[in-house]
Design an enzyme around this catalytic site. Structure first.
Site, PDB file in Angstrom:
ATOM      1  N   LYS A 137       5.412   1.715  -3.069  1.00 34.78           N
ATOM      2  CA  LYS A 137       5.333   3.070  -3.637  1.00 34.78           C
ATOM      3  C   LYS A 137       5.617   2.980  -5.119  1.00 34.78           C
ATOM      4  O   LYS A 137       6.279   2.039  -5.574  1.00 34.78           O
ATOM      5  CB  LYS A 137       6.388   3.978  -2.986  1.00 34.78           C
ATOM      6  CG  LYS A 137       6.105   5.455  -3.137  1.00 34.78           C
ATOM      7  CD  LYS A 137       5.180   5.928  -2.042  1.00 34.78           C
ATOM      8  CE  LYS A 137       4.758   7.364  -2.237  1.00 34.78           C
ATOM      9  NZ  LYS A 137       4.064   7.881  -1.048  1.00 34.78           N
ATOM     10  N   SER A 179      -6.862   5.809   3.750  1.00 34.44           N
ATOM     11  CA  SER A 179      -6.874   4.921   2.573  1.00 34.44           C
ATOM     12  C   SER A 179      -7.272   3.504   2.995  1.00 34.44           C
ATOM     13  O   SER A 179      -8.054   2.834   2.312  1.00 34.44           O
ATOM     14  CB  SER A 179      -5.488   4.871   1.925  1.00 34.44           C
ATOM     15  OG  SER A 179      -5.305   5.928   1.018  1.00 34.44           O
ATOM     16  N   ASN A 214      -2.087  19.052  -1.897  1.00 38.93           N
ATOM     17  CA  ASN A 214      -3.085  18.360  -1.087  1.00 38.93           C
ATOM     18  C   ASN A 214      -2.769  18.449   0.401  1.00 38.93           C
ATOM     19  O   ASN A 214      -3.619  18.822   1.215  1.00 38.93           O
ATOM     20  CB  ASN A 214      -3.169  16.898  -1.549  1.00 38.93           C
ATOM     21  CG  ASN A 214      -4.035  16.069  -0.637  1.00 38.93           C
ATOM     22  OD1 ASN A 214      -3.541  15.393   0.254  1.00 38.93           O
ATOM     23  ND2 ASN A 214      -5.337  16.142  -0.826  1.00 38.93           N
ATOM     24  N   LYS A 218       0.861  -1.193   0.000  1.00 34.49           N
ATOM     25  CA  LYS A 218       0.000   0.000   0.000  1.00 34.49           C
ATOM     26  C   LYS A 218       0.885   1.226   0.000  1.00 34.49           C
ATOM     27  O   LYS A 218       1.806   1.340   0.815  1.00 34.49           O
ATOM     28  CB  LYS A 218      -0.880   0.004   1.271  1.00 34.49           C
ATOM     29  CG  LYS A 218      -1.819   1.201   1.328  1.00 34.49           C
ATOM     30  CD  LYS A 218      -3.065   0.969   0.516  1.00 34.49           C
ATOM     31  CE  LYS A 218      -3.876   2.218   0.225  1.00 34.49           C
ATOM     32  NZ  LYS A 218      -3.456   2.935  -1.006  1.00 34.49           N
ATOM     33  N   GLY A 224      -2.639   8.379  -4.287  1.00 33.06           N
ATOM     34  CA  GLY A 224      -1.960   9.576  -4.765  1.00 33.06           C
ATOM     35  C   GLY A 224      -0.708   9.913  -3.978  1.00 33.06           C
ATOM     36  O   GLY A 224      -0.426   9.347  -2.928  1.00 33.06           O
ATOM     37  N   ASP A 225       0.045  10.831  -4.508  1.00 37.42           N
ATOM     38  CA  ASP A 225       1.195  11.462  -3.857  1.00 37.42           C
ATOM     39  C   ASP A 225       1.459  12.717  -4.701  1.00 37.42           C
ATOM     40  O   ASP A 225       0.541  13.192  -5.386  1.00 37.42           O
ATOM     41  CB  ASP A 225       2.408  10.504  -3.819  1.00 37.42           C
ATOM     42  CG  ASP A 225       3.504  10.968  -2.863  1.00 37.42           C
ATOM     43  OD1 ASP A 225       3.378  10.745  -1.651  1.00 37.42           O
ATOM     44  OD2 ASP A 225       4.489  11.589  -3.314  1.00 37.42           O
TER      45      ASP A 225
HETATM   46  P1  NDP Z   1       0.893  17.801  -4.342  1.00 41.49           P
HETATM   47  O1  NDP Z   1       1.367  17.433  -5.688  1.00 41.49           O
HETATM   48  O2  NDP Z   1      -0.556  17.980  -4.099  1.00 41.49           O
HETATM   49  O3  NDP Z   1       1.627  19.118  -3.851  1.00 41.49           O
HETATM   50  C1  NDP Z   1       3.002  19.193  -3.775  1.00 41.49           C
HETATM   51  C2  NDP Z   1       3.419  20.583  -3.349  1.00 41.49           C
HETATM   52  O4  NDP Z   1       4.801  20.573  -3.044  1.00 41.49           O
HETATM   53  C3  NDP Z   1       3.233  21.619  -4.447  1.00 41.49           C
HETATM   54  O5  NDP Z   1       2.980  22.864  -3.862  1.00 41.49           O
HETATM   55  C4  NDP Z   1       4.587  21.587  -5.150  1.00 41.49           C
HETATM   56  O6  NDP Z   1       4.915  22.785  -5.845  1.00 41.49           O
HETATM   57  C5  NDP Z   1       5.513  21.401  -3.977  1.00 41.49           C
HETATM   58  N1  NDP Z   1       6.717  20.680  -4.420  1.00 41.49           N
HETATM   59  C6  NDP Z   1       6.784  19.426  -4.929  1.00 41.49           C
HETATM   60  N2  NDP Z   1       8.032  19.110  -5.269  1.00 41.49           N
HETATM   61  C7  NDP Z   1       8.771  20.187  -4.982  1.00 41.49           C
HETATM   62  C8  NDP Z   1      10.128  20.467  -5.101  1.00 41.49           C
HETATM   63  N3  NDP Z   1      10.996  19.570  -5.597  1.00 41.49           N
HETATM   64  N4  NDP Z   1      10.563  21.681  -4.685  1.00 41.49           N
HETATM   65  C9  NDP Z   1       9.685  22.601  -4.186  1.00 41.49           C
HETATM   66  N5  NDP Z   1       8.368  22.382  -4.058  1.00 41.49           N
HETATM   67  C10 NDP Z   1       7.926  21.197  -4.439  1.00 41.49           C
HETATM   68  O7  NDP Z   1       1.485  16.673  -3.361  1.00 41.49           O
HETATM   69  P2  NDP Z   1       1.024  16.271  -1.880  1.00 41.49           P
HETATM   70  O8  NDP Z   1       0.541  17.471  -1.156  1.00 41.49           O
HETATM   71  O9  NDP Z   1       0.148  15.095  -1.996  1.00 41.49           O
HETATM   72  O10 NDP Z   1       2.408  15.768  -1.242  1.00 41.49           O
HETATM   73  C11 NDP Z   1       3.280  16.627  -0.506  1.00 41.49           C
HETATM   74  C12 NDP Z   1       4.189  15.791   0.362  1.00 41.49           C
HETATM   75  O11 NDP Z   1       3.400  15.024   1.276  1.00 41.49           O
HETATM   76  C13 NDP Z   1       5.057  14.766  -0.359  1.00 41.49           C
HETATM   77  O12 NDP Z   1       6.280  14.623   0.340  1.00 41.49           O
HETATM   78  C14 NDP Z   1       4.254  13.477  -0.232  1.00 41.49           C
HETATM   79  O13 NDP Z   1       5.071  12.336  -0.346  1.00 41.49           O
HETATM   80  C15 NDP Z   1       3.727  13.647   1.182  1.00 41.49           C
HETATM   81  N6  NDP Z   1       2.562  12.856   1.532  1.00 41.49           N
HETATM   82  C16 NDP Z   1       1.412  12.915   0.800  1.00 41.49           C
HETATM   83  C17 NDP Z   1       0.313  12.178   1.187  1.00 41.49           C
HETATM   84  C18 NDP Z   1      -0.982  12.285   0.467  1.00 41.49           C
HETATM   85  O14 NDP Z   1      -1.952  11.700   0.952  1.00 41.49           O
HETATM   86  N7  NDP Z   1      -1.092  13.000  -0.628  1.00 41.49           N
HETATM   87  C19 NDP Z   1       0.360  11.274   2.344  1.00 41.49           C
HETATM   88  C20 NDP Z   1       1.595  11.350   3.110  1.00 41.49           C
HETATM   89  C21 NDP Z   1       2.642  12.108   2.687  1.00 41.49           C
HETATM   90  P3  NDP Z   1       4.993  22.795  -7.461  1.00 41.49           P
HETATM   91  O15 NDP Z   1       3.573  22.697  -7.925  1.00 41.49           O
HETATM   92  O16 NDP Z   1       5.658  24.070  -7.802  1.00 41.49           O
HETATM   93  O17 NDP Z   1       5.807  21.581  -7.851  1.00 41.49           O
HETATM   94  O1  2IT Z   2       3.059   8.901   1.534  1.00 44.41           O
HETATM   95  C1  2IT Z   2       1.918   8.447   1.736  1.00 44.41           C
HETATM   96  O2  2IT Z   2       1.599   7.915   2.798  1.00 44.41           O
HETATM   97  C2  2IT Z   2       0.918   8.622   0.667  1.00 44.41           C
HETATM   98  N1  2IT Z   2       1.230   9.223  -0.361  1.00 44.41           N
HETATM   99  C3  2IT Z   2      -0.453   8.039   0.821  1.00 44.41           C
HETATM  100  C4  2IT Z   2      -0.460   6.566   0.492  1.00 44.41           C
HETATM  101  C5  2IT Z   2      -1.824   5.918   0.432  1.00 44.41           C
HETATM  102  O3  2IT Z   2      -1.830   4.752   0.046  1.00 44.41           O
HETATM  103  O4  2IT Z   2      -2.829   6.538   0.762  1.00 44.41           O
END
Ligand code: NDP
Ligand code: 2IT
Length: 449
Positions: free
Chosen positions: A129, A381, A244, A93, A168-169
């Site tokens: 992943k 999830s 997100n 997952k 998603g991520d």
């Molecule tokens: P999104 O794609 O929704 O948003 C990512 C954000 O981070 C954007 O504002 C983006 O800006 C910025 N960003 C991404 N890469 C870079 C970079 N290299 N340098 C500067 N800014 C950057 O992703 P999420 O919000 O889903 O994910 C954010 C973080 O949270 C990640 O580390 C992800 O692994 C983690 N995460 C997400 C989960 C989820 O449920 N979605 C769960 C647990 C962890 P720009 O648009 O300019 O690239």
């Molecule tokens: O980093 C994370 O935990 C996620 N991007 C969410 C993974 C999931 O299966 O909901």
């Protein structure tokens, strides 16, 4: 028998030698191995069963070609990945990331962290992943759809509700999950709702899944503060990112009476002296898919955009790195500490460099590592999978209550485990060992496989 510390050092060297060019994976492994010494001393049966060696090697790594055609008829080729890291506790997952920086080392670091995070939720999910070096920025919806369809055409044969469940991520949200699900359904001719999570609410998605990671990161910070006799109410906050995780971190902070001041993307950050206007930020990011700089233009005099700046220079009581790995380094940590930060809760995966983590811990800042603090997303999830399996949709209240309970329990087990192993207040050690013990016990019971 070899001293556990020597054994862990040798393992680390071995990982670096056998996995060259994967600095993020090395970093994630080092951070875990550095904390496991006490548990391996206390439980020699883990070392005897070669548990750490087995944990460090993914069960399966899949790399594939993803060809797609843009709106002008040009053919592009990206690379797709799925690393199925560990399935001792349940089916693999973890999310899918679409970003140009994605390579096998990045996917392995994320998959490795996911094993421990998923174990901490207490739910039956293994760690995996995936993703691609595809860059969604500037692509039309039709291009994103064609890419997702091509990606799923190969991925479909490897996943399934009892095998591997992506979500998603970075770069993969509700829109992409919709395109991926549609193609999976077409290829397999199955309505297999539980094969992907983060689906739309009208077709198998759980309420609160979009909010869950950000909400959870704030709830985790609230728990850390509570353990010190403090509360979030009335505190100022810096949040990085505007995707997100960041958006729903801001939402929950506001619900709990805190004042988030910032948001960012890869071009810079906005700071708003009045506090972020979330409706405006959501309109720009979720509806228009625009840049964070537009927020400052439209918000008026209380807000300004700082090109290429880092949010960590804005003084605040609590900090939520919610964008990407290694976005908060030792200089940023010094600045935050000098400005009196009380707590840091990682919404992103591995956003804080190891040196910065040590600085926070030395300074007595409550530091919540991503494995614990951002586990709310994957936890909901797993609740989505439970709803899919029973073909029933739960209420918002029920999912919110479950999420809050899971975050409290992750905090409690991390806190208690750190104390038990002689590192009170060290949530990094506590979360790593608590997650490790759960996976290790399952692996021990299931034999050498
Ligand atoms: P999104 O794609 O929704 O948003 C990512 C954000 O981070 C954007 O504002 C983006 O800006 C910025 N960003 C991404 N890469 C870079 C970079 N290299 N340098 C500067 N800014 C950057 O992703 P999420 O919000 O889903 O994910 C954010 C973080 O949270 C990640 O580390 C992800 O692994 C983690 N995460 C997400 C989960 C989820 O449920 N979605 C769960 C647990 C962890 P720009 O648009 O300019 O690239
Ligand atoms: O980093 C994370 O935990 C996620 N991007 C969410 C993974 C999931 O299966 O909901």
């Amino acid at each position: 028998m070899t001293d556990p510390k020597d054994r862990l050092d040798a393992l680390r060297a071995d990982i670096e030698r056998r996995n060259p060019g994967q600095p993020e994976f090395h970093q994630a492994v080092r951070e875990v191995l550095d904390t496991l010494g006490p548990v391996l001393t206390a439980r020699p049966q883990y070392a005897e069963a070669g548990l750490v060696e087995r944990l460090l090697e993914p069960e399966r790594q899949i790399i594939f070609r993803v060809p797609w055609t843009d709106d002008h008829g040009r053919v592009h080729v990206n690379r797709g990945y799925r690393v199925e890291f560990n399935s001792a506790l349940g089916p693999y997952k973890g999310g899918l990331r679409f970003h140009p920086s994605v390579d096998i080392g990045v996917v392995k670091f994320l998959g490795f962290e996911q094993i421990f995070k998923n174990a901490l939720t207490g739910l039956g999910i293994g760690g995996g992943k995936g993703g691609s070096d595809f860059d969604p920025h500037g692509k039309s919806a039709a291009e994103v759809m064609r890419f997702c369809q091509s990606f799923m055409t190969e991925l479909a044969r490897h996943i399934g509700e009892h095998t591997d469940i992506p979500a998603g991520d970075i770069g993969v949200g509700g829109r992409e999950i919709g395109y991926l699900f549609g193609q999976y359904r077409r290829i397999t001719n199955r309505w297999e709702a539980g094969v992907l999570t983060g689906k739309g609410q009208g077709w198998g998605g759980s309420v609160i899944r979009p909010e869950a990671t950000g909400y959870g990161a704030v709830l985790f910070a609230a728990e850390m503060l509570k353990a010190r006799g403090e509360a979030l109410d009335g505190l100022s906050a810096v949040v990085s990112g505007s995707g997100n995780v960041a958006l729903y971190t801001i939402e929950k902070l506001q619900q709990l009476g805190a004042n988030p001041l910032t948001a960012s993307d890869s071009s810079g950050y906005v700071v708003d002296d009045k506090g972020i206007d979330l409706a405006l930020l959501k309109q720009i990011k979720e509806v228009e898919r625009g840049r964070v700089s537009e927020y400052a233009t439209r918000r008026g005099p209380s807000a300004r955009f700082v090109r290429q700046g880092r949010v960590w220079e804005v003084p605040a009581d609590v900090a939520f790195p919610s964008a990407t790995q290694n976005e908060l380094d030792v200089e940023d940590a010094r600045t935050l500490i000098a400005n009196g930060v009380k707590a840091v809760s990682e919404g992103a995966n591995m956003p804080t460099t190891p040196e910065a983590v040590h600085l926070f811990q030395e300074a007595g800042v409550a530091f919540g590592p991503g494995k614990a603090a951002n586990a709310g997303g994957v936890a909901v999830s797993a609740l989505e999978m439970a709803q899919n399996a029973s073909r029933v949709a739960w209420s918002r209240e029920r999912v919110e209550d479950e999420l809050a309970g899971i975050m409290r329990s992750i905090h409690a087990v991390s806190h208690e485990t750190a104390e038990r192993y002689g590192s009170p207040g060290d949530y990094v050690t506590g979360a790593n060992i608590a997650g490790f013990e759960r996976v290790a016990d399952a692996m021990l019971a299931q034999g050498v496989i």
